[in-house]
Design a protein around this motif. Structure first.
Motif, PDB file in Angstrom:
ATOM      1  N   VAL A   1      29.368  57.800   3.736  1.00  0.00           N
ATOM      2  CA  VAL A   1      28.661  59.079   3.834  1.00  0.00           C
ATOM      3  C   VAL A   1      29.474  60.203   3.200  1.00  0.00           C
ATOM      4  CG1 VAL A   1      27.920  60.870   5.454  1.00  0.00           C
ATOM      5  CG2 VAL A   1      27.220  58.509   5.813  1.00  0.00           C
ATOM      6  N   TYR A   2      30.768  60.237   3.499  1.00  0.00           N
ATOM      7  CA  TYR A   2      31.612  61.290   2.918  1.00  0.00           C
ATOM      8  C   TYR A   2      31.736  61.129   1.407  1.00  0.00           C
ATOM      9  CZ  TYR A   2      33.056  63.371   7.348  1.00  0.00           C
ATOM     10  OH  TYR A   2      33.061  64.045   8.553  1.00  0.00           O
ATOM     11  N   ALA A   3      31.826  59.875   0.953  1.00  0.00           N
ATOM     12  CA  ALA A   3      31.912  59.630  -0.496  1.00  0.00           C
ATOM     13  C   ALA A   3      30.654  60.119  -1.204  1.00  0.00           C
ATOM     14  CB  ALA A   3      32.136  58.142  -0.760  1.00  0.00           C
ATOM     15  N   ILE A   4      29.487  59.816  -0.620  1.00  0.00           N
ATOM     16  CA  ILE A   4      28.220  60.280  -1.196  1.00  0.00           C
ATOM     17  C   ILE A   4      28.149  61.804  -1.176  1.00  0.00           C
ATOM     18  CG2 ILE A   4      25.718  60.361  -0.805  1.00  0.00           C
ATOM     19  CD1 ILE A   4      25.892  57.439   0.115  1.00  0.00           C
ATOM     20  N   SER A   5      28.636  62.402  -0.094  1.00  0.00           N
ATOM     21  CA  SER A   5      28.548  63.855   0.059  1.00  0.00           C
ATOM     22  C   SER A   5      29.316  64.601  -1.028  1.00  0.00           C
ATOM     23  CB  SER A   5      29.071  64.267   1.436  1.00  0.00           C
ATOM     24  OG  SER A   5      28.264  63.728   2.465  1.00  0.00           O
TER      25      SER A   5
ATOM     26  N   VAL B   1      24.271  64.391  10.990  1.00  0.00           N
ATOM     27  CA  VAL B   1      25.272  63.441  11.488  1.00  0.00           C
ATOM     28  C   VAL B   1      26.684  63.955  11.245  1.00  0.00           C
ATOM     29  CG1 VAL B   1      26.206  61.118  11.179  1.00  0.00           C
ATOM     30  CG2 VAL B   1      23.737  61.456  11.220  1.00  0.00           C
ATOM     31  N   VAL B   2      26.914  64.535  10.056  1.00  0.00           N
ATOM     32  CA  VAL B   2      28.263  64.965   9.666  1.00  0.00           C
ATOM     33  C   VAL B   2      28.659  66.266  10.350  1.00  0.00           C
ATOM     34  CG1 VAL B   2      29.706  65.721   7.741  1.00  0.00           C
ATOM     35  CG2 VAL B   2      28.151  63.792   7.440  1.00  0.00           C
ATOM     36  N   VAL B   3      27.813  67.292  10.237  1.00  0.00           N
ATOM     37  CA  VAL B   3      28.185  68.643  10.680  1.00  0.00           C
ATOM     38  C   VAL B   3      27.695  68.947  12.091  1.00  0.00           C
ATOM     39  CG1 VAL B   3      28.191  71.078  10.023  1.00  0.00           C
ATOM     40  CG2 VAL B   3      27.990  69.330   8.259  1.00  0.00           C
ATOM     41  N   GLY B   4      26.698  68.207  12.555  1.00  0.00           N
ATOM     42  CA  GLY B   4      26.150  68.486  13.881  1.00  0.00           C
ATOM     43  C   GLY B   4      27.199  68.447  14.973  1.00  0.00           C
ATOM     44  N   GLY B   5      28.131  67.502  14.859  1.00  0.00           N
ATOM     45  CA  GLY B   5      29.188  67.386  15.856  1.00  0.00           C
ATOM     46  C   GLY B   5      30.051  68.628  15.932  1.00  0.00           C
TER      47      GLY B   5
ATOM     48  N   ILE C   1      31.424  71.081   2.372  1.00  0.00           N
ATOM     49  CA  ILE C   1      31.385  69.622   2.198  1.00  0.00           C
ATOM     50  C   ILE C   1      32.771  69.075   1.897  1.00  0.00           C
ATOM     51  CG2 ILE C   1      30.586  67.761   0.679  1.00  0.00           C
ATOM     52  CD1 ILE C   1      27.944  69.305   0.400  1.00  0.00           C
ATOM     53  N   ILE C   2      33.465  69.695   0.950  1.00  0.00           N
ATOM     54  CA  ILE C   2      34.775  69.181   0.554  1.00  0.00           C
ATOM     55  C   ILE C   2      35.805  69.406   1.661  1.00  0.00           C
ATOM     56  CG2 ILE C   2      36.671  69.462  -1.106  1.00  0.00           C
ATOM     57  CD1 ILE C   2      34.600  69.940  -3.263  1.00  0.00           C
TER      58      ILE C   2
ATOM     59  N   PHE D   1      38.403  64.869   7.339  1.00  0.00           N
ATOM     60  CA  PHE D   1      38.198  63.496   7.820  1.00  0.00           C
ATOM     61  C   PHE D   1      39.302  62.577   7.299  1.00  0.00           C
ATOM     62  CE2 PHE D   1      36.464  59.231   6.984  1.00  0.00           C
ATOM     63  CZ  PHE D   1      36.171  58.837   8.272  1.00  0.00           C
ATOM     64  N   ILE D   2      39.578  62.647   5.998  1.00  0.00           N
ATOM     65  CA  ILE D   2      40.614  61.793   5.404  1.00  0.00           C
ATOM     66  C   ILE D   2      41.987  62.163   5.961  1.00  0.00           C
ATOM     67  CG2 ILE D   2      41.730  61.100   3.248  1.00  0.00           C
ATOM     68  CD1 ILE D   2      38.880  60.052   3.583  1.00  0.00           C
ATOM     69  N   LYS D   3      42.233  63.445   6.143  1.00  0.00           N
ATOM     70  CA  LYS D   3      43.495  63.899   6.725  1.00  0.00           C
ATOM     71  C   LYS D   3      43.704  63.291   8.112  1.00  0.00           C
ATOM     72  CE  LYS D   3      45.781  68.174   8.251  1.00  0.00           C
ATOM     73  NZ  LYS D   3      45.612  69.640   8.424  1.00  0.00           N
TER      74      LYS D   3
END
Length: 423
Positions: A85-89, A192-196, A288-289, A295-297
């Motif tokens: 999902v993050y890769a697509i984003s 899904v990504v930002v709702g949290g 987005i970035i 997330f990667i951090k």
């Protein structure tokens, strides 16, 4: 619960989904839908409004992060899903914001290239992401209201000044076309990504409030935000449909939005809208970035180096993809969406239903069925469906690119019936 808190939360949710890139989709959709604009609008709002709002409700129930959405399938699957999902984003919706900015805010004024715009654009994105500036947060508070006011003026001027006459539809399957165009908003993924993040923010602000009250707050705010999105998207679709004889048949998504703005409000207002959209696109790319880099951090023990490298990769991808026009990026996104969107929709729905109907086994079975029956649509979107076309022909709704829907539903029902008999 204080009505003011509900209203503020609803507006925050509305702003989350009210992406500038999304605004270019409904007008052209309406323009091509003709007299069946309402069928197209229903399909579009199903995937671009209802599913994302259900995603927020699922977050309210889980009180967790994006990882929690898929962990019932398995922790490994959930981690892989998050990475995809993050890769697509960062590879598609983020670069698209640069292309939209070029076509709406730069191209009408300066005769420069997409590449130059995307280089400058993502150089600035890099600066803001690395320094985590608060400036965009302040600007963002004024962008959504500004765009909303201009759009309401456009919709109002169209509805009250034009005769309600429509042309013929260009779509063979208006309803399914509306659903698939709704995929391009990326709003289910956004939920899904930002709702949290919004849920965590509410938890931090309302520390003395019970879980049930906070869940009620999010439900009310979610449906209010959904109603707002429904009205704006439907208004833009009917606006595009009413302008059916004002543009060439091959008019681009950005051109029709700019054209309608100019026709209804004049050149000055159109320039204002273009600037607002460009700024809103920029804040979206930064968000987005930043989210992806965070997330990667987190996966690399809070490594600052991992954050910086991810930011660089995101900005380089932005330049490489953002140099193409919006129509091309939307076309390129179709295979990725055909793969990830069905999974995302199913995960949202499974997290919304009561837990007794969504055990880990049900999650595994339904998600597996969704993935398997999405393969023909995915292969078809990249032009390689020939090998399985004879096998896929019997799948219900396959011709509408929704072949996964009924199998997932059947597996869900049968799985629960089996579980009840064993209980």
């Amino acid at each position: 619960m204080n009505r003011k808190i509900v209203a503020v939360t609803a507006f925050a949710l509305f702003s989350l989904f009210f992406g500038a890139g999304n605004l270019i989709l409904p007008p052209q959709l309406g323009f091509k839908s003709g007299n069946l604009w309402w069928v197209v609008a229903f399909g579009f709002c199903l995937s671009a409004v209802l599913i994302p709002i259900l995603g927020i409700l699922a977050h309210a129930k889980l009180q967790g992060t994006m990882f929690d959405f898929a962990k019932k399938v398995s922790p490994t699957f959930s981690l892989v899903y998050c990475y995809i999902v993050y890769a697509i984003s960062i590879a598609l919706p983020s670069p698209r914001t640069a292309s939209v900015t070029h076509e709406m805010a730069i191209q009408p004024i300066w005769d420069s290239s997409y590449l130059l715009t995307s280089i400058i654009y993502f150089a600035l994105v890099y600066v803001f992401v690395v320094n985590r500036s608060k400036i965009l947060d302040v600007i963002g508070k004024f962008l959504t209201p500004g765009i909303l006011i201009v759009l309401l003026l456009i919709i109002g001027a169209t509805i009250f000044n034009l005769d309600f006459t429509f042309g013929p539809t260009e779509f063979k399957s208006p309803f399914s076309h509306g659903i698939l165009e709704g995929y391009q908003t990326f709003d289910a993924i956004g939920a899904v990504v930002v709702g949290g993040v919004i849920i965590i923010s509410i938890n931090l602000k309302e520390t003395s409030t019970s879980y049930e009250v906070k869940k009620s707050l999010i439900r009310k705010a979610g449906w209010m935000a959904g109603l707002g999105l429904f009205l704006i998207y439907t208004g833009l679709i009917i606006t595009g449909a009413l302008f059916h004889d004002s543009f060439d048949a091959d008019v681009s998504r950005t051109s029709i939005l700019s054209g309608i703005s100019t026709e209804t409000l004049g050149n000055t207002a159109n320039l204002g809208l273009s600037i607002l959209v460009g700024l809103a696109c920029f804040t979206t790319a930064v968000g987005i970035i930043t989210g992806t880099a965070d997330f990667i951090k987190g996966r690399f023990n809070d490594s600052r180096l991992a954050y910086t490298i991810t930011t660089i990769i995101g900005c380089v991808l932005g330049v490489l993809v953002g140099q193409f026009n919006v129509g091309y990026i939307i076309a390129v996104a179709i295979p990725a969406l055909m793969f990830i969107y069905p999974i995302t929709i199913v995960l949202i729905l499974l997290n919304v239903v009561p837990d007794k109907y969504a055990s880990p086994k049900i999650f595994k079975w339904v998600v597996t069925a969704t993935i398997l029956f999405s393969i023909p649509d995915f292969l078809g979107s990249i032009g390689h469906a020939g090998a399985i076309s004879s096998l896929a022909a019997w799948i219900p709704l396959r011709e509408y690119h929704l072949g996964w829907v009924l199998p997932a539903l059947v597996v869900f029902i049968l799985g629960n019936l089996v579980a009840q008999k064993r209980a």
